[in-house]
Design a protein around this motif. Structure first.
Motif: not given
Length: 301
Positions: A225-227, A288-289, A41-46
């Motif tokens: 929130w994740t949903m 993650i959620g 997820l961090g890679i996707m955000l980056l």
């Protein structure tokens, strides 16, 4: 002269000093698989943040001579376009990177607005009760009764389909779910002995809410929130499909899927690539959620 001995801390005190807190403690709880999800997820955000630096082409640049080139590995592919091109000859990799950037920005801002609005109204309805709580829950019933797509169409028809209007419309989606769940949790937690003890001790309402009640309702908020995060991505896709979302040539993942619907039979990659990115990001957030729900639940500590 008597020789003084240096004070040596006990192993117990050293362990207490080394005990991680906050994010470090949360990271220690995560297993290898969950750390992999966080990393992805961090890679996707980056990648989304650095889209202007990573994209090999202008996402809106059209090259009709290179239109409908398949991704690398398929017959007729071009080495200049790793993920192929769309019906106007635009590079799919560049448009996917920029589309991911804008889609995540819309979903994050919209979900934060929804979370803030729904949680605030849910806490007020559950803690204050009375006519205020009844009025808030009446608004929740109205929101549930009317399909939100119709509300979104009405708002966009009146105020236009600019990006701020779109983010605001998406932000008002799903707040009723937060309000209902948070209200139920607040009503349950406020009857617990430690809250009643704090009230009897004369603690101010602010301390009771932020110290005793909100930490005990954080787990369902994270799950909701994740949903809603993936649901907001789909809402943006639906509005873009109807031509009411982000207007072309600006790329979002939803608009790319909508524009590729006419080519599913012959050039499926135009819609398939952004669809896979949407599915991958949504799945990571859900996984993650689900883990954070248990890790942050104070009732399980």
């Amino acid at each position: 002269m008597t020789e003084t001995t240096a004070f040596a801390p006990s192993p117990v005190m050293s362990a207490r000093r080394r005990r991680p807190t906050g994010l470090a403690q949360l990271w220690d709880k995560a297993g290898p698989g969950m750390r992999l999800y966080f990393g992805l997820l961090g890679i996707m955000l980056l990648v989304a943040i650095l889209a202007p630096l990573l994209a090999p082409y202008d996402p809106d640049a059209q090259t009709l001579l290179a239109r409908l080139k398949p991704p690398v590995g398929f017959a007729g592919a071009s080495g200049d376009h790793l993920l192929g091109t769309d019906q106007l000859g635009r590079d799919m990799l560049s448009r996917t990177l920029y589309g991911l950037r804008l889609t995540l920005a819309i979903a994050f801002i919209g979900s934060f607005i929804s979370l803030l609005l729904g949680t605030t109204l849910g806490v007020v309805a559950g803690y204050a009760g009375g006519r205020i709580g009844g009025a808030i829950m009446a608004l929740v019933d109205v929101q549930i009764a009317v399909p939100f797509t119709l509300i979104a169409l009405l708002i966009i028809a009146v105020f236009g389909n600019s990006l701020p209007v779109l983010i605001t419309v998406i932000g008002f989606s799903g707040w009723e779910t937060y309000a209902r769940i948070v209200r139920a949790q607040v009503l349950s937690v406020s009857r617990m002995p430690f809250v009643e003890a704090a009230i009897s001790a004369g603690a101010p309402n602010r301390r009771i809410l932020f110290k005793h009640i909100l930490p005990n309702v954080s787990s369902p908020i994270i799950v909701v929130w994740t949903m809603t995060f993936s649901a907001l991505i789909l809402l943006e896709s639906s509005l873009s499909f109807l031509g009411l979302g982000v207007q072309p040539p600006t790329a979002t993942l939803g608009s790319m899927v909508g524009m590729g619907r006419d080519y599913l039979a012959s050039n499926a990659w135009i819609a398939l690539i952004p669809s896979l990115v949407i599915m991958f990001v949504s799945l990571l957030v859900l996984l993650i959620g689900d883990w954070l729900r248990d890790a942050l639940d104070v009732k399980l500590k």
